[in-house]
Design a protein around this motif. Structure first.
Motif, PDB file in Angstrom:
ATOM      1  N   THR A  38       0.825  -1.210   0.000  1.00  0.00           N
ATOM      2  CA  THR A  38       0.000   0.000   0.000  1.00  0.00           C
ATOM      3  C   THR A  38       0.860   1.262   0.000  1.00  0.00           C
ATOM      4  O   THR A  38       0.328   2.370  -0.126  1.00  0.00           O
ATOM      5  CB  THR A  38      -0.936   0.018   1.221  1.00  0.00           C
ATOM      6  N   THR A  40      -4.735  -2.177  -9.271  1.00  0.00           N
ATOM      7  CA  THR A  40      -5.593  -1.768  -8.160  1.00  0.00           C
ATOM      8  C   THR A  40      -5.642  -2.789  -7.025  1.00  0.00           C
ATOM      9  O   THR A  40      -5.923  -2.431  -5.889  1.00  0.00           O
ATOM     10  CB  THR A  40      -7.024  -1.501  -8.656  1.00  0.00           C
ATOM     11  N   ARG A  72      -3.790  -1.905  -3.918  1.00  0.00           N
ATOM     12  CA  ARG A  72      -4.203  -0.700  -3.201  1.00  0.00           C
ATOM     13  C   ARG A  72      -3.018   0.261  -3.002  1.00  0.00           C
ATOM     14  O   ARG A  72      -2.678   0.646  -1.872  1.00  0.00           O
ATOM     15  CB  ARG A  72      -4.803  -1.048  -1.835  1.00  0.00           C
ATOM     16  N   SER A 125      -9.820   0.796  -5.657  1.00  0.00           N
ATOM     17  CA  SER A 125      -8.776   1.178  -4.703  1.00  0.00           C
ATOM     18  C   SER A 125      -9.068   2.593  -4.204  1.00  0.00           C
ATOM     19  O   SER A 125      -8.355   3.545  -4.549  1.00  0.00           O
ATOM     20  CB  SER A 125      -7.396   1.101  -5.372  1.00  0.00           C
ATOM     21  N   THR A 142      -6.427   5.159  -2.922  1.00  0.00           N
ATOM     22  CA  THR A 142      -5.322   5.537  -3.811  1.00  0.00           C
ATOM     23  C   THR A 142      -5.507   6.965  -4.308  1.00  0.00           C
ATOM     24  O   THR A 142      -6.589   7.353  -4.727  1.00  0.00           O
ATOM     25  CB  THR A 142      -5.249   4.593  -5.024  1.00  0.00           C
TER      26      THR A 142
END
Length: 228
Positions: free
Chosen positions: A52, A98, A101, A138, A141
Motif C-alpha cells: 500500500t 488496483t 491498493r 482502490s 489511492t
C-alpha cells in the motif's frame, strides 16, 4: 474510343480496392491490438509483491522507459508502463494495479490511441472508465492524471504519431475536464514541454515522440511536489 478491360481484371482490381479499404478500416478500429510484449509483462507485474506504499507509474513507452525509483530516488516507485499500450490495454490490466491498493498512481496514456486513429471521444470515455474503476477498486489511492505530451514532426521515426496535434489537444481538454469532475490532481505536462512553434521541444527528445535523459530529468522536477 472507350477502353474495355477483361472482366477478370476488373474483378481483381475491385477486390484489391475492397481489401485495401477493409484493411484501412480495420487498422483504424482495431481496439483489440496489444503490444507484442503485453502478455508477458502483465504476467511479470502479477508476480511482483504489492504494498500500500507503492507509487505506480502507469502508461505506455513514455512511462516504461524510465527507471522511476532511480530517477526520483524513490524506493517505493513501481513502473507499470508497457510500450505501445493504449487505454484499452490499461483497462484490460488495471486489476493488477488496483489489487495492491497503492498509495498513488500517476497516469499518462493516450498517444498510442491517437496514433491508431481511435476517436477522441472514445479515448476520453476510456479514460473516465479508468478513473472510476481506480476509485471503486482502490478508493484510498491518490490518482494523479497527466496530460498527453506533445510530439515533434520534424523527426522522421514515428510518422504515425505525428501531425495529430488537434487530437492531442482535444483529448487533453477531456482529461482536464475529467480531473475537475472527479476532483483529481492534474499535472498539465503538455504546455511545459512545448517549444515556441508548438511542438515537443527538441532538447527533450531524440526522435520526436519519446523523451531523452534531459526530458526525464525535467519531468522528475515537475513530479516531485506531487509525491508523498
Amino acid at each position: 474510343m472507350k477502353m474495355r478491360f477483361p472482366i477478370s481484371k476488373v474483378i481483381l482490381y475491385t477486390t484489391f480496392l475492397s481489401t485495401m479499404s477493409v484493411a484501412a478500416q480495420t487498422d483504424k478500429i482495431n481496439r483489440d491490438y496489444r503490444p507484442r510484449t503485453y502478455d508477458v509483462q502483465v504476467r511479470q507485474f502479477e508476480i511482483y509483491p504489492d504494498s500500500t506504499n507503492d507509487i505506480i507509474f502507469l502508461g505506455n513507452s513514455i512511462t516504461a522507459r524510465a527507471q522511476w525509483n532511480e530517477l526520483l530516488r524513490l524506493p517505493q516507485a513501481r513502473n507499470r508502463g508497457i510500450s505501445g499500450d493504449t487505454t484499452f490495454g490499461i483497462l484490460e490490466r488495471l486489476d493488477e494495479v488496483t489489487k495492491g491498493r497503492p498509495s498513488q498512481i500517476f497516469l499518462l496514456i493516450g498517444i498510442n490511441d491517437i496514433s491508431r486513429n481511435f476517436p477522441d471521444d472514445e479515448i476520453i470515455r476510456n479514460y473516465e472508465t479508468i478513473i472510476t474503476r481506480i476509485q471503486k477498486e482502490s478508493p484510498k489511492t491518490r490518482l494523479v492524471v497527466q496530460t498527453i505530451l506533445p510530439v515533434n514532426s520534424s523527426f522522421g521515426e514515428y510518422e504515425r504519431h505525428y501531425n495529430k496535434d488537434e487530437h492531442i489537444v482535444k483529448v487533453n481538454t477531456g482529461i482536464k475536464r475529467l480531473a475537475k469532475k472527479y476532483e483529481l490532481t492534474l499535472i498539465d505536462l503538455h504546455p511545459l514541454f512545448l517549444d515556441s512553434s508548438g511542438s515537443l521541444n527538441a532538447k527533450y527528445t531524440d526522435e520526436g515522440l519519446h523523451l531523452n535523459e534531459k526530458g526525464y530529468l525535467y519531468w522528475a522536477e515537475i513530479l516531485h511536489p506531487y509525491l508523498h
